[in-house]
Design a protein around this motif. Structure first.
Motif, mmCIF file in Angstrom:
data_model
loop_
_atom_site.group_PDB
_atom_site.id
_atom_site.type_symbol
_atom_site.label_atom_id
_atom_site.label_comp_id
_atom_site.label_asym_id
_atom_site.label_seq_id
_atom_site.Cartn_x
_atom_site.Cartn_y
_atom_site.Cartn_z
ATOM 1 N N ILE A 92 39.599 46.607 36.343
ATOM 2 C CA ILE A 92 38.195 46.225 36.525
ATOM 3 C C ILE A 92 37.597 46.892 37.760
ATOM 4 C CG2 ILE A 92 36.713 44.216 37.056
ATOM 5 C CD1 ILE A 92 38.402 42.660 34.990
ATOM 6 N N GLY A 93 38.465 47.224 38.711
ATOM 7 C CA GLY A 93 38.008 47.977 39.875
ATOM 8 C C GLY A 93 37.518 47.110 41.019
ATOM 9 N N LYS A 94 37.729 45.796 40.918
ATOM 10 C CA LYS A 94 37.385 44.901 42.028
ATOM 11 C C LYS A 94 38.214 43.629 41.920
ATOM 12 C CE LYS A 94 33.206 44.744 39.995
ATOM 13 N NZ LYS A 94 31.781 44.546 39.799
ATOM 14 N N GLY A 95 38.370 42.943 43.051
ATOM 15 C CA GLY A 95 39.213 41.758 43.064
ATOM 16 C C GLY A 95 38.434 40.467 42.929
ATOM 17 N N PHE A 133 44.696 37.143 35.486
ATOM 18 C CA PHE A 133 45.828 37.925 36.001
ATOM 19 C C PHE A 133 46.912 38.051 34.942
ATOM 20 C CE2 PHE A 133 45.681 33.550 37.805
ATOM 21 C CZ PHE A 133 46.739 32.970 37.123
ATOM 22 N N PRO A 134 47.856 38.980 35.125
ATOM 23 C CA PRO A 134 48.990 39.081 34.195
ATOM 24 C C PRO A 134 49.975 37.935 34.452
ATOM 25 C CG PRO A 134 48.834 41.030 35.634
ATOM 26 C CD PRO A 134 47.925 40.000 36.195
ATOM 27 N N ALA A 176 45.077 32.730 32.956
ATOM 28 C CA ALA A 176 43.877 32.321 33.680
ATOM 29 C C ALA A 176 44.163 31.112 34.555
ATOM 30 C CB ALA A 176 42.774 31.984 32.682
ATOM 31 N N ALA A 177 43.346 30.967 35.592
ATOM 32 C CA ALA A 177 43.384 29.763 36.418
ATOM 33 C C ALA A 177 41.945 29.294 36.622
ATOM 34 C CB ALA A 177 44.038 30.041 37.762
ATOM 35 N N TYR A 211 40.212 38.610 40.159
ATOM 36 C CA TYR A 211 41.134 39.395 39.327
ATOM 37 C C TYR A 211 42.326 39.802 40.189
ATOM 38 C CZ TYR A 211 36.617 39.841 37.007
ATOM 39 O OH TYR A 211 35.392 39.572 36.443
ATOM 40 N N PHE A 212 43.511 39.793 39.574
ATOM 41 C CA PHE A 212 44.709 40.173 40.324
ATOM 42 C C PHE A 212 45.546 41.191 39.563
ATOM 43 C CE2 PHE A 212 43.533 36.060 42.010
ATOM 44 C CZ PHE A 212 43.600 36.292 43.375
#
Lengths: 150, 83
Positions: free
Chosen positions: B13-16, B77-78, B55-56, B5-6
């Motif tokens: 979400i609170g985590k990467g 990510f946005p 998304a990727a 997640y970015f």
């Protein structure tokens, strides 16, 4: 060539180096992106650029390859910074070298237009009024679309 | 499945990054989004407006219809704002 880095770069030295790549280069065009302070009533204090390590490099290399397919370029350089930057700091440098100027000018615009919409970077601004994630601009998508129009 | 997640998606979400094993019927990006949404408040909030999410799959941009498998790296990510 691609570089995704925290450190600043010396645009002058990079541009000069590309011009000397071979004896046939007749045009070196560059674009430098700089952090804007923005509206005087709510100035930018700093900006933090986050990116997706791995995908960023892959994406920039792909954009470079596409530009090289479209124009006869003798060299291409893309440097993009991440981390925390202040107003007037350099963010990005794109340089294209070719035999003639048209290819070099067009390639730099193409590279920047694609970088803006495809490269996985996100800007978070710390302004006087608070912290915000920068929203993507629809003009950036239109700028990219002109290269694929019939 | 490695999920990344970015930007503000990561913040909500609170985590990467996390390693998750979604059920076998989760075979597309869209199905993964649905499954993630049910994992908690932060996820639900991050994916509330899917028009704001990109998304990727394996570090290439992908649409929500893209197929995914257990060994893939998926990122949310946005829309990007570099340059």
């Amino acid at each position: 060539m691609i570089s995704v880095q925290r450190e600043d770069f010396d645009a002058g030295a990079e541009i000069e180096q590309l011009g000397q790549a071979d004896g046939d280069t007749g045009a070196v065009v560059s674009f430098t992106g700089v952090v804007r302070r923005g509206a005087p009533d709510d100035p930018l204090l700093s900006m933090t650029l986050e990116h997706y390590p791995g995908m960023t490099e892959k994406c920039l290399a792909d954009i470079e390859a596409q530009a090289r397919e479209r124009w006869p370029l003798s060299d291409v350089l893309i440097i993009h910074r991440y981390g925390t930057l202040k107003p007037s700091d350099r963010i990005v440098l794109v340089v294209a070298a070719a035999q003639h100027r048209a290819a070099a000018f067009e390639a730099v615009q193409f590279l920047m237009d694609y970088l803006k919409t495809d490269a996985p970077f996100w800007k978070r601004e710390v302004r006087h009024s608070g912290t915000v994630w920068v929203e993507a601009k629809s003009q950036d998508a239109s700028a990219r679309a002109r290269w694929t129009a019939a | 499945m490695k999920i990344l997640y970015f930007a503000w998606v990561k913040a909500k979400i609170g985590k990467g990054e996390e390693d998750l094993t979604p059920p076998e019927d989760v075979r597309s990006v869209q199905a993964l989004v649905h499954w993630l949404q049910a994992r908690g408040e932060g996820y639900a909030e991050a994916f509330a407006d899917q028009t704001r999410i990109r998304a990727a799959v394996n570090q290439d941009h992908a649409d929500f219809a893209a197929a995914i498998g257990p060994n893939d790296e998926i990122a949310f990510f946005p829309p990007v704002t570099g340059g």
